[in-house]
Design a protein around this motif. Structure first.
Motif, mmCIF file in Angstrom:
data_model
loop_
_atom_site.group_PDB
_atom_site.id
_atom_site.type_symbol
_atom_site.label_atom_id
_atom_site.label_comp_id
_atom_site.label_asym_id
_atom_site.label_seq_id
_atom_site.Cartn_x
_atom_site.Cartn_y
_atom_site.Cartn_z
ATOM 1 N N MET A 284 -7.626 6.465 0.366
ATOM 2 C CA MET A 284 -6.894 6.003 1.531
ATOM 3 C C MET A 284 -6.097 7.193 2.089
ATOM 4 O O MET A 284 -5.435 7.916 1.350
ATOM 5 C CB MET A 284 -5.958 4.857 1.134
ATOM 6 N N GLU A 285 -6.146 7.368 3.391
ATOM 7 C CA GLU A 285 -5.410 8.448 4.050
ATOM 8 C C GLU A 285 -3.898 8.193 3.962
ATOM 9 O O GLU A 285 -3.474 7.042 3.856
ATOM 10 C CB GLU A 285 -5.830 8.546 5.511
ATOM 11 N N GLU B 195 -2.698 5.604 6.497
ATOM 12 C CA GLU B 195 -3.100 4.244 6.131
ATOM 13 C C GLU B 195 -2.294 3.735 4.943
ATOM 14 O O GLU B 195 -1.941 2.557 4.885
ATOM 15 C CB GLU B 195 -4.600 4.194 5.824
ATOM 16 N N GLN B 196 -1.997 4.617 4.000
ATOM 17 C CA GLN B 196 -1.187 4.235 2.848
ATOM 18 C C GLN B 196 0.218 3.832 3.279
ATOM 19 O O GLN B 196 0.773 2.854 2.800
ATOM 20 C CB GLN B 196 -1.122 5.388 1.824
ATOM 21 N N TYR C 207 0.104 0.464 4.937
ATOM 22 C CA TYR C 207 -0.063 -0.562 3.916
ATOM 23 C C TYR C 207 1.267 -0.851 3.213
ATOM 24 O O TYR C 207 1.648 -2.012 3.036
ATOM 25 C CB TYR C 207 -1.124 -0.130 2.894
ATOM 26 N N GLU C 208 1.972 0.179 2.813
ATOM 27 C CA GLU C 208 3.244 -0.004 2.117
ATOM 28 C C GLU C 208 4.269 -0.718 2.997
ATOM 29 O O GLU C 208 4.994 -1.608 2.527
ATOM 30 C CB GLU C 208 3.790 1.344 1.662
ATOM 31 N N ARG D 237 -6.752 -7.765 -1.536
ATOM 32 C CA ARG D 237 -7.860 -7.254 -0.732
ATOM 33 C C ARG D 237 -7.588 -7.327 0.762
ATOM 34 O O ARG D 237 -8.482 -7.617 1.552
ATOM 35 C CB ARG D 237 -9.158 -7.984 -1.065
ATOM 36 N N THR D 238 -6.365 -7.147 1.154
ATOM 37 C CA THR D 238 -6.011 -7.130 2.572
ATOM 38 C C THR D 238 -5.415 -5.774 2.893
ATOM 39 O O THR D 238 -4.541 -5.298 2.189
ATOM 40 C CB THR D 238 -4.982 -8.236 2.892
ATOM 41 N N ASP D 239 -5.899 -5.176 3.962
ATOM 42 C CA ASP D 239 -5.358 -3.873 4.349
ATOM 43 C C ASP D 239 -4.083 -4.065 5.168
ATOM 44 O O ASP D 239 -3.750 -5.177 5.588
ATOM 45 C CB ASP D 239 -6.388 -3.036 5.103
ATOM 46 N N GLY D 240 -3.362 -2.982 5.400
ATOM 47 C CA GLY D 240 -2.088 -3.038 6.104
ATOM 48 C C GLY D 240 -2.217 -3.553 7.527
ATOM 49 O O GLY D 240 -1.397 -4.356 7.981
ATOM 50 N N THR D 241 -3.239 -3.118 8.225
ATOM 51 C CA THR D 241 -3.428 -3.545 9.616
ATOM 52 C C THR D 241 -3.632 -5.047 9.704
ATOM 53 O O THR D 241 -3.046 -5.719 10.553
ATOM 54 C CB THR D 241 -4.624 -2.798 10.238
ATOM 55 N N THR D 242 -4.445 -5.600 8.807
ATOM 56 C CA THR D 242 -4.693 -7.045 8.814
ATOM 57 C C THR D 242 -3.424 -7.820 8.483
ATOM 58 O O THR D 242 -3.137 -8.845 9.111
ATOM 59 C CB THR D 242 -5.809 -7.398 7.813
#
Length: 72
Positions: free
Chosen positions: A1-2, A5-6, A9-10, A27-32
């Protein structure tokens, strides 16, 4: 993860815990997560009279009807 993006997510995880008082779904990314939070939050209330961008002199209320009884 870049790194970007990290960081997203945090921040999304922290906001999710604050809003829903529970851990975020697996299993959900930060954007979602941010999209779900914003959908649940809805639009903010519109408070024109409390806007920091308006001066008191620019706030005008509705026009008052003229009283014909006092015109005579």
């Amino acid at each position: 993860m870049e790194p970007r993006e990290q960081r997203i997510y945090e921040e999304a995880v922290a906001l999710w815990r604050e809003v829903f008082h529970e851990p975020p779904p697996l299993r959900t990314d930060g954007t979602t997560m941010l999209e779900i939070i914003m959908r649940c939050a809805g639009p903010p209330p519109y408070e024109r009279l409390h806007s920091p961008h308006l001066r008191p002199s620019t706030i005008v209320g509705p026009a008052q009807p003229k009283d014909d009884a006092h015109l005579g």
